[in-house]
Structures are given as structure tokens and as C-alpha cells.
Design a protein around this motif. Structure first.
Motif, short mmCIF file in Angstrom:
data_model
loop_
_atom_site.label_atom_id
_atom_site.label_comp_id
_atom_site.label_asym_id
_atom_site.label_seq_id
_atom_site.Cartn_x
_atom_site.Cartn_y
_atom_site.Cartn_z
N UNK B 100 104.12 -59.68 56.79
CA UNK B 100 103.59 -60.98 57.13
C UNK B 100 103.75 -61.01 58.80
N UNK B 101 102.82 -61.43 59.46
CA UNK B 101 102.86 -61.72 60.97
C UNK B 101 103.30 -63.29 61.07
N UNK B 102 103.24 -63.92 60.30
CA UNK B 102 103.48 -65.38 60.25
C UNK B 102 104.66 -65.66 59.41
N UNK B 103 104.76 -66.89 58.69
CA UNK B 103 105.85 -67.08 57.97
C UNK B 103 105.60 -67.29 56.33
N UNK B 104 104.51 -66.39 56.02
CA UNK B 104 103.99 -66.40 54.61
C UNK B 104 104.96 -65.60 53.90
N UNK B 105 104.56 -65.45 52.49
CA UNK B 105 105.38 -64.42 51.81
C UNK B 105 104.87 -62.92 52.25
N UNK B 106 103.62 -62.84 52.50
CA UNK B 106 103.04 -61.51 53.09
C UNK B 106 102.40 -60.93 51.55
N UNK B 107 101.92 -61.66 50.63
CA UNK B 107 101.80 -61.14 49.41
C UNK B 107 100.20 -61.35 49.31
N UNK B 108 99.60 -62.05 50.06
CA UNK B 108 98.19 -62.77 50.03
C UNK B 108 97.08 -61.61 49.89
N UNK B 109 97.00 -60.58 51.00
CA UNK B 109 96.11 -59.69 51.07
C UNK B 109 96.21 -58.47 50.05
#
Ligand SMILES: Nc1ncnc2c1ncn2[C@@H]1O[C@H](COP(=O)(O)OP(=O)(O)O)[C@@H](O)[C@H]1O
Ligand SMILES: [Mg+2]
Lengths: 297, 147
Positions: B100-109
Motif C-alpha cells: 500500500x502507498x497509503x494506510x490501507x491493508x494493501x489487499x484491495x487490488x
């Protein structure tokens, strides 16, 4: 003072109300400027509220003169429709309900009615009654016009409330000594998740809860953001010395979470609230014993 | 890929959290109408939620186009998420679980890709992102690429 003070029996009440409105425009506008509807919307200056009031009185007079007391589509309203819409939007934005706006519209009539009675003090009772009735009908139509615009203004707000069920409180239910549960319903966006977490942590402290159950049966979608919020809440509760159980993960949602690739293994889960409670009671050292046969339920 | 475009098409804006709610509701409604099973409905709605949020959060807002499609007699729903944001410079990295480039879990895409049958991304640094996904009732037509 109007010339036709002593209206003869034959005077058309509708026309007379129109003439009265035009003649007393200034007084009415002044009184309306102090009414809740105008006062709360036109906050910059009183003169602005008076001006808005004048425009509405003018419109009412035109509608009455055209003899179209009951016609919300009357041309006379056209010039104030936009102003009414802005007023309605403004009231809706500041949280007024449709019922409140409606009541504020109703409150505009009595001051006008008083002025009308004053003007007709010498007229026969029957004529006075007809005129006040005409005024009531006209004000009712104005309210209708206003409510139509308010409805469209309020629609966005209503949609929001219905869609997110934002205003549904997040009740914390004490299930047992040391066991609390929070049933979550609706969309868990960031703002609401924050409320949920704070409510839960407060309850943990206040009720000396050792176990907190988050039931998500009513949450329609669990995506990575919702999962992240759940994990954060669980972690925070843990720091406060409480164990958190997430219950009510429906089969379709469980499968989706797995495909999404989210690892909820750090979170204690149970299929249903009842399962979660049974587990919690067990942890608290309580034993559930079936009632002996024949015992009244 | 050859499939005929259906007639039902809707375009929903993605500019606020409320729009995300609308996107999910629309996709749920459409999939239910088309006869998707509950699990497939939930998967596509969840993928839509991820992609719409990406368009909002990373792309600065955009839109979702929703079209009912058929291919070889199989009905499906195609969703196109587009934004005019910064684009994705390194798509492989963006698709990597946990990035993630932000503060998410980085699992979305990556998660969205696993939740749908067809998945494609069209993006370039500086010129926006378009993600197209399609899911089919029962099974996807034709041979499927191994994941
Ligand atoms: N529409 C988009 N525009 C620009 N960047 C994107 C977009 N969608 C995804 N990304 C990039 O890909 C990364 C991974 O996305 P995702 O897997 O959804 O994780 P997350 O949203 O939690 O960061 C994002 O952090 C972002 O850098
Ligand atoms: Mg994302």
C-alpha cells in the motif's frame, strides 16, 4: 389605511386577501423576519430576511389576485420558488426535519391572520370568516410549494440516513457480568468505525468487561477496510485487557474474505452471537445446564 | 475476448463515501436481478467496493460503469472503474498483497482480481486508471487462464 375598509358583502374574499397582502406587505415581512423560518436562514442581516419576506408576500398577493389559492403551480409562485428552495435546503442542511420545516411554515400564518382580522375589524363576521379561510388555504398552498422543494432538498439527507443507517446508535448490550456485545448494523465507514471502537472501549472500561462481542450479522459488506477496522478494534480491546470475539460472519462473507486474502486468524470468530456468548460464558467459568425435563420453560 | 454487450448500462459517480454505498447497492441489485448466487453476488460487490474506493482514495474520484453482458449464452456483469488520477506506476507492485502507498491493508487490488472472473487494468503514470472486471453467472465462458 386601505380605502375599501368596509367591504360590502359582495367583495370576493380571495381578491380581498390579495389586496390586503399587497397593502400590508411591509408589516407582514417585518413580522416574518422574526419567525424561525426566516430568522434561521437569513442570518447575515435582518434586512435580508425582511427582503425575502417581501418577495414571498408579493408572490402570495399575485396568486390570490389570480384567484388560484389552491394551485401550487400558480405563476405567482414562480418568482419565489428558487428562494423557497434555498430556504428549504438551508434548513435541511442545518438538520431540520421535514416536520420541523412544515411547522415553521405553519407558524407564518398567525401573524398574517392577526393583521387580517385587524384590517377587517368592521366587516361582517361571515365575510371575516371567508377571508381568513381564504388566507388559510393560500398559506396551505405555500406550505405545499415549500414542502415540495424541501423534499428534494431533504432527499439527499434521507438517502444518506437510509443508506448508511448512520444515526442508528451503537448500543452496547451487557449480556452477562463481564460480557458486552455490540451488534453492528449497516455500513462501517471510517467515521462510524471510529464511533464503534470508542463505544466498545468505553463499555469495556465502564462494565469491567473481559469479553466483548462484535456481531456483524447486519453488516452487508466486509471489504479490506472493514476488516482493517475490525482488526484495529480487536487489537485496541486487547490492550485494555478484554478479549474480542467477532460473530455473525455469514458463509458468503466468510468465503469472500478468504478470496480477498485477508487473514483474520488473529481475530477470534464465531458463527453466531449465540456461539460467541456460549464461548464467552465458558471462559467466565459459567456452565450452561439444560433444564430438567418436565420443568416449565 | 468476445462477448456481446448487453443493453443495461448505468454510470455511477464516485466522489464520496456515500457514492461507495450507492455503488455497492447498485452492484448487489444488478447481480441479484441477473440471477447471481449469493456468494457470487457478495464477491462482486466486495470487489466493486475495493475498486471504487481505490478510484476515490488513490484516483481522486471517478466513476463506475455497469453493463449486463452475455457470452455464449452465459450472463454476466461488467464493471468499469475509471479515474483521472495519478495512475499506477508499477502495476505488479500495486497488485502485490500487502503493498500500500497509503494506510490501507494493501489487499484491495489483488483481492479484487481474485474475486472476479475477468480482470484488467489500463493505467499509465500521470494519466488515470481504468479497471475492468467481469463476473459470470455459474462459470466463465471459454477456457480460463490459470491465476
Ligand atoms: N485507482 C488508482 N489510482 C492510483 N493508484 C492506485 C489506484 N488503485 C490502486 N492504486 C495503488 O495501488 C496500491 C494498492 O492498492 P490496494 O491493493 O487497493 O491497497 P490499498 O488501497 O489498501 O492501499 C495503492 O496503495 C495505490 O498506491
Ligand atoms: Mg484499496
Amino acid at each position: 389605511m386601505p380605502e375599501q375598509q368596509t367591504a360590502e358583502e359582495q367583495t370576493n374574499p380571495t381578491e380581498e386577501v390579495g389586496t390586503f397582502l399587497r397593502g400590508r406587505r411591509e408589516q407582514i415581512a417585518q413580522r416574518w423576519a422574526d419567525a424561525a423560518l426566516f430568522r434561521t436562514v437569513f442570518t447575515v442581516s435582518r434586512e435580508e430576511a425582511v427582503e425575502a419576506g417581501r418577495a414571498v408576500v408579493e408572490a402570495l398577493a399575485a396568486v390570490a389576485a389570480a384567484g388560484r389559492l389552491e394551485d401550487a403551480e400558480a405563476d405567482g409562485f414562480a418568482v419565489v420558488r428558487e428562494q423557497l428552495a434555498r430556504t428549504a435546503h438551508s434548513r435541511a442542511r442545518s438538520g431540520a426535519t421535514l416536520a420541523q420545516i412544515s411547522a415553521e411554515m405553519d407558524a407564518l400564518r398567525p401573524p398574517v391572520n392577526d393583521l387580517l382580522l385587524d384590517e377587517l375589524s368592521a366587516a361582517p363576521a361571515e365575510h371575516v370568516r371567508k377571508c381568513t379561510t381564504a388566507l388559510a388555504v393560500l398559506m396551505g398552498t405555500l406550505r405545499l410549494v415549500m414542502m415540495e422543494t424541501a423534499m428534494s432538498a431533504g432527499q439527499e439527507l434521507i438517502n444518506r440516513q437510509r443508506l448508511e443507517m448512520l444515526e442508528i446508535a451503537t448500543p452496547v448490550i451487557k449480556l452477562w457480568e463481564g460480557i458486552v456485545a455490540v451488534p453492528l448494523i449497516g455500513t462501517l465507514d471510517s467515521a462510524r468505525s471510529q464511533v464503534v471502537m470508542e463505544t466498545l472501549l468505553d463499555a469495556v472500561v465502564e462494565q469491567h468487561a473481559r469479553i466483548a462481542i462484535l456481531d456483524i450479522t447486519g453488516v452487508p459488506t466486509v471489504d479490506s477496510l472493514v476488516a482493517q477496522h475490525l482488526m484495529k478494534t480487536v487489537a485496541a480491546a486487547r490492550l485494555m485487557g478484554a478479549e474480542c470475539i467477532v460473530s455473525g460472519i455469514r458463509p458468503a462473507i466468510a468465503q469472500t474474505i478468504v478470496h480477498l486474502g485477508i487473514d483474520l486468524s488473529s481475530v477470534l470468530t464465531r458463527a453466531s452471537l449465540a456461539d460467541a456468548l456460549a464461548y464467552a460464558l465458558q471462559q467466565q467459568g459459567a456452565h450452561i445446564v439444560p433444564a430438567p425435563a418436565g420443568e416449565p420453560q | 475476448m468476445t462477448h456481446s454487450t448487453g443493453s443495461v448500462s448505468a454510470c455511477l459517480p464516485i466522489h464520496s463515501d456515500l457514492d461507495l454505498v450507492r455503488v455497492r447497492q447498485h452492484v448487489r441489485q444488478m447481480t441479484a436481478q441477473l440471477g447471481f448466487g449469493l456468494v457470487e453476488q457478495t464477491k462482486l460487490v466486495t470487489a466493486a467496493s475495493e475498486l471504487a474506493r481505490n478510484a476515490l482514495v488513490h484516483g481522486g474520484g471517478g466513476q463506475m460503469e455497469c453493463t449486463a453482458v452475455t457470452s455464449g449464452g452465459v450472463k454476466g456483469l461488467r464493471l468499469v472503474f475509471s479515474d483521472e488520477g495519478p495512475g499506477i506506476g508499477d502495476l505488479d507492485q500495486a497488485l502485490t498483497d500487502g503493498y500500500t502507498s497509503g494506510e490501507g491493508l494493501g489487499m484491495g487490488l489483488g483481492g479484487a482480481r481474485r474475486l472476479v472472473h475477468d480482470f484488467s487494468v489500463d493505467t499509465r503514470r500521470g494519466s488515470g486508471t481504468t479497471v475492468t472486471v467481469t463476473s459470470w453467472i455459474s462459470r466463465p465462458p471459454g477456457p480460463r487462464e490459470a491465476p
